[in-house]
Design an enzyme around this catalytic site. Structure first.
Site, short mmCIF file in Angstrom:
data_model
loop_
_atom_site.label_atom_id
_atom_site.label_comp_id
_atom_site.label_asym_id
_atom_site.label_seq_id
_atom_site.Cartn_x
_atom_site.Cartn_y
_atom_site.Cartn_z
N PHE A 113 0.86 -1.18 0.00
CA PHE A 113 0.00 0.00 0.00
C PHE A 113 0.90 1.24 0.00
O PHE A 113 1.84 1.32 0.79
CB PHE A 113 -0.87 -0.02 1.26
CG PHE A 113 -1.96 1.00 1.27
CD1 PHE A 113 -3.14 0.79 0.57
CD2 PHE A 113 -1.81 2.18 1.98
CE1 PHE A 113 -4.16 1.74 0.60
CE2 PHE A 113 -2.82 3.13 2.01
CZ PHE A 113 -3.99 2.91 1.32
N ASP A 184 2.46 -5.72 8.09
CA ASP A 184 1.27 -4.89 8.08
C ASP A 184 0.07 -5.82 7.90
O ASP A 184 -0.03 -6.54 6.89
CB ASP A 184 1.34 -3.84 6.97
CG ASP A 184 0.20 -2.83 7.08
OD1 ASP A 184 -0.90 -3.23 7.50
OD2 ASP A 184 0.42 -1.66 6.72
N TYR A 209 -10.56 -0.13 11.30
CA TYR A 209 -11.79 0.30 10.62
C TYR A 209 -12.13 -0.57 9.42
O TYR A 209 -13.17 -0.39 8.82
CB TYR A 209 -11.72 1.78 10.22
CG TYR A 209 -10.51 2.15 9.38
CD1 TYR A 209 -10.48 1.89 8.02
CD2 TYR A 209 -9.41 2.77 9.95
CE1 TYR A 209 -9.38 2.22 7.26
CE2 TYR A 209 -8.31 3.11 9.20
CZ TYR A 209 -8.29 2.83 7.85
OH TYR A 209 -7.19 3.16 7.10
N LYS A 210 -11.24 -1.51 9.07
CA LYS A 210 -11.53 -2.42 7.95
C LYS A 210 -12.30 -3.62 8.51
O LYS A 210 -13.44 -3.49 8.92
CB LYS A 210 -10.24 -2.78 7.23
CG LYS A 210 -9.64 -1.56 6.50
CD LYS A 210 -8.27 -1.78 5.91
CE LYS A 210 -7.78 -0.49 5.24
NZ LYS A 210 -6.36 -0.49 4.96
N ARG A 356 -12.91 -4.58 -6.62
CA ARG A 356 -12.52 -5.28 -5.40
C ARG A 356 -13.74 -5.58 -4.55
O ARG A 356 -14.59 -4.71 -4.33
CB ARG A 356 -11.54 -4.39 -4.66
CG ARG A 356 -10.86 -4.99 -3.50
CD ARG A 356 -9.77 -4.06 -3.02
NE ARG A 356 -10.32 -2.90 -2.33
CZ ARG A 356 -9.69 -2.23 -1.38
NH1 ARG A 356 -8.47 -2.59 -1.01
NH2 ARG A 356 -10.24 -1.19 -0.80
#
Ligand SMILES: *Cc1c(COP(=O)(O)O)cnc(C)c1O
Length: 397
Positions: A113, A184, A209-210, A356
Site C-alpha cells: 500500500f 502490516d 476500521y476495515k 474489489r
C-alpha cells in the site's frame, strides 16, 4: 463453531444494500450506536475529566489491544491501540531499524500500500544515514532477502489483489539473514487467522476500521514481540508512552512493555465503537471464520467466472494464497463498479483497473454472493456501465 447467521444480525446493514466493502470500511455493529452514545452522554457528558479514571479511558488502548491480540495470534500485553496505521508503520519501522544498526536497507514489495512506502521514504530522509527503501515484485521478496537487509516491511495481504504472503516462511528467511520484520496486517486482522507469536514476528501493525469494524477514523494497532519490548526505543516518544506521564519529567523514559508505543491522547469515542465490535469478535472462532471466508470467495469466483467472461480474476485462484477478498480486472472497472453501486451492490475500485470485493463471514451470506453475481452479470451483459455518469470520478474511489 461460530453461528454466522447470529453475528450478521448484530450488524446494521441498510435495506437494499449488498455490502462487499468491509475490507475498506466495516459496517456498524448495532451496539456501537448505543455504546458511543453512552460514552458521549454518560461518560464525557456527566463524568467530564473524571472519565479518564472513572470510565477507564486511559487503559482502553491496551485493554482492547489484548482483545485484538487473540485474533492475530499475539501474546497478551503485546498490542496497543492508537493513531492511524501510517503513523504505526513509521513507529514500527523506526524501532525495527534500531535493532539492526549496522544495515541500511528496508526491503518491501511493489504491491505494498503506497502509504507504507511513503512513510518508509520519509523515515529514510529523516534518518539521513543512507538508509534506503528497496522494493521488488511481490514474487521476488523471498529471493531478495540477503545480508544487506535491516528490515523486511511487508503487507501480508495485497490491498488490490488479495494475494497473501507466507508469513512464517518470510519471517524465517528474514531472521536467517539477520533482518527484522514488520508485518502490516491491514487486510489480515479479522480477515483470516494470523499467528504472530508462532511465526516469531518482530513487529506488526494494522487498522481497525476495515475488518474489525471500528468505524471511520478508528485507530490502528501496533504489536511488538515480548522479546523486543524492553529494547525497543520509540521514535515517536510522546508523553503517554512515557514511564510516568503524570510525573511530567523533562526527559523521556520509555514506559513498560507495549505501553511505550503509545504516543498521545487516545481516541476515546472511536475506542468505544471498537469495543462494541470486539464484543462480537470475542465470540468468533478464527478457523471457522476462515473456512466460511474461503467458501464465500470460491462461490463468488465460480459464479462470476460462469456469468462474466469479460472479467479477469485478479486474485490468486488458490485459496491458500488469498485473503478474504476477490478482485477482478477490466479496463472499464471504474464505470462497472459505479453501475454496481447504483444497484446497491457496494464494492470498490482500485486504480488502474481493479474491481474489489471483500467477503466477510461476520455479515456476508450466500444470498449476498448470489445477488452480487446476478447484478454483475446483468450489468456486464447489458453494458449498463457504459454511461458518462458512471465514468465521473469522485474523490474517494
Ligand atoms: C488501509 C491501509 C492503510 C491506511 O493507513 P491510515 O493511516 O489508517 O489511513 C495503510 N496501509 C495499508 C497496507 C492499508 O491497507
Amino acid at each position: 463453531m461460530t453461528d454466522f447467521t447470529a453475528t450478521r444480525a448484530l450488524f446494521h446493514l441498510p435495506e437494499g444494500v449488498i455490502y462487499l466493502d468491509g475490507n475498506s470500511l466495516g459496517p456498524m455493529p448495532k451496539a456501537a450506536a448505543g455504546r458511543v452514545a453512552s460514552c458521549v452522554t454518560d461518560e464525557w457528558g456527566d463524568m467530564l475529566i473524571r472519565g479518564w479514571n472513572g470510565a477507564g479511558w486511559m487503559d482502553q488502548p491496551s485493554r482492547l489491544g489484548d482483545r485484538i491480540a487473540r485474533l492475530i495470534g499475539a501474546e497478551a500485553g503485546s498490542v496497543v491501540l492508537g493513531d492511524t496505521l501510517s503513523i504505526k508503520v513509521y513507529q514500527a519501522l523506526a524501532s525495527a531499524l534500531e535493532l539492526v544498526p549496522d544495515r541500511r536497507v528496508i526491503l518491501s514489495d511493489t504491491g505494498n500500500f503506497p502509504s507504507d512506502l511513503y512513510m518508509a521514504e520519509g523515515l529514510c530522509r529523516t534518518m539521513g544515514n543512507g538508509t534506503r527503501l528497496v522494493t521488488v515484485a511481490p514474487e521476488q521478496v523471498a529471493d531478495a532477502i540477503d545480508n544487506s537487509v535491516a528490515v523486511l516491511m511487508i503487507t501480508q495481504v495485497d490491498y488490490r489483489t488479495g494475494r497473501m504472503h507466507d508469513m512464517a516462511d518470510l519471517t524465517a528467511r528474514a531472521h536467517m539473514a539477520g533482518a527484522r520484520v514488520v508485518w502490516d496486517l491491514a487486510h489480515s486482522a479479522g480477515a483470516h487467522p494470523v499467528d504472530l507469536a508462532g511465526c516469531e514476528a518482530d513487529f506488526a501493525v494494522g487498522c481497525t476500521y476495515k475488518y474489525l469494524n471500528s468505524g471511520p477514523g478508528g485507530p490502528a494497532f501496533i504489536y511488538v514481540a515480548p522479546r523486543h519490548q524492553e529494547t525497543t526505543r520509540p521514535a515517536l516518544s510522546g508523553w503517554l508512552g512515557h514511564a510516568a506521564p503524570f510525573a511530567f519529567e523533562p526527559q523521556y523514559r520509555p514506559g513498560a512493555g507495549i505501553e511505550r508505543m503509545r504516543v498521545g491522547t487516545p481516541p476515546v469515542l472511536q475506542l468505544a465503537a471498537l469495543e462494541a465490535s470486539l464484543d462480537i469478535w470475542d465470540t468468533v472462532d478464527m478457523a471457522a471464520l476462515r473456512a466460511r471466508s474461503v467458501a464465500l470467495c470460491e462461490a463468488f469466483i465460480a459464479g462470476v467466472e460462469a456469468a462474466c467472461p469479460d472479467l479477469t480474476l485478479a486474485s490468486p485462484r488458490a485459496a491458500d494464497h488469498r485473503g478474504s477478498q476477490v478482485s477482478w480486472s477490466h479496463p472499464e472497472g471504474y464505470a462497472i463498479m459505479q453501475a454496481l453501486i447504483a444497484r446497491g451492490v457496494i464494492g470498490d475500485f482500485r486504480a488502474p483497473d481493479i474491481l474489489r470485493f471483500g467477503l466477510t463471514p461476520l455479515y456476508t451470506n450466500d444470498a449476498d454472493v448470489a445477488g452480487a453475481v446476478a447484478a454483475l452479470s446483468d450489468i456486464m451483459a447489458s453494458r449498463a456501465w457504459d454511461r458518462p455518469a458512471f465514468r465521473a470520478r469522485a474523490q474517494v474511489t
